[in-house]
Design an enzyme around this catalytic site. Sequence first.
Site, PDB file in Angstrom:
ATOM      1  N   ASP A 207       5.240  -1.992  10.264  1.00  0.00           N
ATOM      2  CA  ASP A 207       3.823  -1.796  10.579  1.00  0.00           C
ATOM      3  C   ASP A 207       3.687  -1.155  11.949  1.00  0.00           C
ATOM      4  OD1 ASP A 207       2.392  -2.791   8.297  1.00  0.00           O
ATOM      5  OD2 ASP A 207       3.165  -4.779   8.811  1.00  0.00           O
TER       6      ASP A 207
ATOM      7  N   GLY B 276      -0.095 -12.414   8.521  1.00  0.00           N
ATOM      8  CA  GLY B 276      -0.538 -13.790   8.334  1.00  0.00           C
ATOM      9  C   GLY B 276      -2.004 -13.955   7.987  1.00  0.00           C
TER      10      GLY B 276
ATOM     11  N   ASP C 120      -0.562  -4.458   0.101  1.00  0.00           N
ATOM     12  CA  ASP C 120      -0.019  -4.886   1.395  1.00  0.00           C
ATOM     13  C   ASP C 120      -0.986  -5.853   2.081  1.00  0.00           C
ATOM     14  OD1 ASP C 120       1.137  -5.129   3.892  1.00  0.00           O
ATOM     15  OD2 ASP C 120       0.788  -3.052   4.495  1.00  0.00           O
TER      16      ASP C 120
ATOM     17  N   GLY D 200      -1.260 -10.368   3.145  1.00  0.00           N
ATOM     18  CA  GLY D 200      -1.670 -11.651   2.593  1.00  0.00           C
ATOM     19  C   GLY D 200      -0.900 -12.084   1.364  1.00  0.00           C
TER      20      GLY D 200
HETATM   21  C1  DX5 Z   1      -1.605  -5.455   8.095  1.00  0.00           C
HETATM   22  C2  DX5 Z   1      -0.253  -4.896   7.779  1.00  0.00           C
HETATM   23  C3  DX5 Z   1       0.530  -5.714   6.804  1.00  0.00           C
HETATM   24  C4  DX5 Z   1       0.796  -7.091   7.267  1.00  0.00           C
HETATM   25  C5  DX5 Z   1       1.719  -7.803   6.304  1.00  0.00           C
HETATM   26  O1  DX5 Z   1      -2.044  -4.974   9.304  1.00  0.00           O
HETATM   27  O2  DX5 Z   1      -0.335  -3.629   7.248  1.00  0.00           O
HETATM   28  O3  DX5 Z   1       1.740  -5.032   6.485  1.00  0.00           O
HETATM   29  O4  DX5 Z   1       1.349  -7.108   8.542  1.00  0.00           O
HETATM   30  O5  DX5 Z   1       1.955  -9.025   6.799  1.00  0.00           O
HETATM   31  P1  DX5 Z   1       1.587 -10.342   5.985  1.00  0.00           P
HETATM   32  O6  DX5 Z   1       2.456 -10.318   4.780  1.00  0.00           O
HETATM   33  O7  DX5 Z   1       1.924 -11.408   6.948  1.00  0.00           O
HETATM   34  O8  DX5 Z   1       0.138 -10.279   5.634  1.00  0.00           O
HETATM   35 ZN    ZN Z   2       1.735  -2.768   6.372  1.00  0.00          ZN
END
Ligand code: DX5
Ligand code: ZN
Length: 252
Positions: A62, A178, A208, A210
């Site tokens: 990210d 998260g 992507d 959550g």
């Molecule tokens: C949101 C990002 C996601 C996120 C994924 O800004 O694009 O890739 O970090 O992380 P989790 O799986 O923790 O939501």
């Molecule tokens: Zn991402």
Amino acid sequence: MDEQARRSGLTFGEHMMVPSALDILRESSPVVSVGILTADLLSLGSELALLERTGVKAAHVDVMDGCFCPMMTVGPPLIRALKTPLLKDAHLMIDEPLNKVADYVAAGADIITFHPEACSHVHRVLQQMRTMKNANDPERGLVRGVGLNPGTPLEVLEPLLDELELILILAVNPGWGGQRFIASTRGRVEKAKRMIAGSGREILLGVDGGITRDNIAEVAALGVDLIVTGSAVFDGKAAEANAKFMLEAARR
Ligand code: DX5
Ligand code: ZN
């Protein structure tokens, strides 16, 4: 073939052909792409090795620039530093990616997703990427992705369908790991699937944000090709067991 490709076991037939990144994604659909920013960043080598052992195929990075997203994370040097046969899945949450994408390609990204919400020349970025070669191996190709925030109408994709390989539906607002999965994502995935079917092209669809142990099976059942999960794998406790669980649950 380089050592990394050999280690990945990505051989087709007798000839050790290098499959394209797109082939790898299609063959392994649904692919679990693990967000690495909640891993132990000072031990990234062993964190990546852990993912490789489990059979994960892609590492999701990210990239946030402190403009499009409040937080600033990492850039091309970190992508270059990832020594792994995993596909490098760069999610660019950055303003005006035109003329910035080349640095991520040069750093070894296999998949590059950017956001139309942050971009004045979306189609041009895709055209630009079409001319670029994968820095790991030109035969591997590049996967061009467009990511959409939860509040962006899917119609922005319509004029782009001939110039992309991946649509990434964000189930959270860009910013950090998260967060909770936004329920309306399910309907958006269904709608995106209809758009893809109507296009007649084999465009990959990803989700992507959550994604946890509790909902990954349900998200996979929507029929997506790529599932990004970050903090639910690198939770500071049982990353290997989490990754295995995610792979297994996504396959069912
Ligand atoms: C949101 C990002 C996601 C996120 C994924 O800004 O694009 O890739 O970090 O992380 P989790 O799986 O923790 O939501
Ligand atoms: Zn991402």
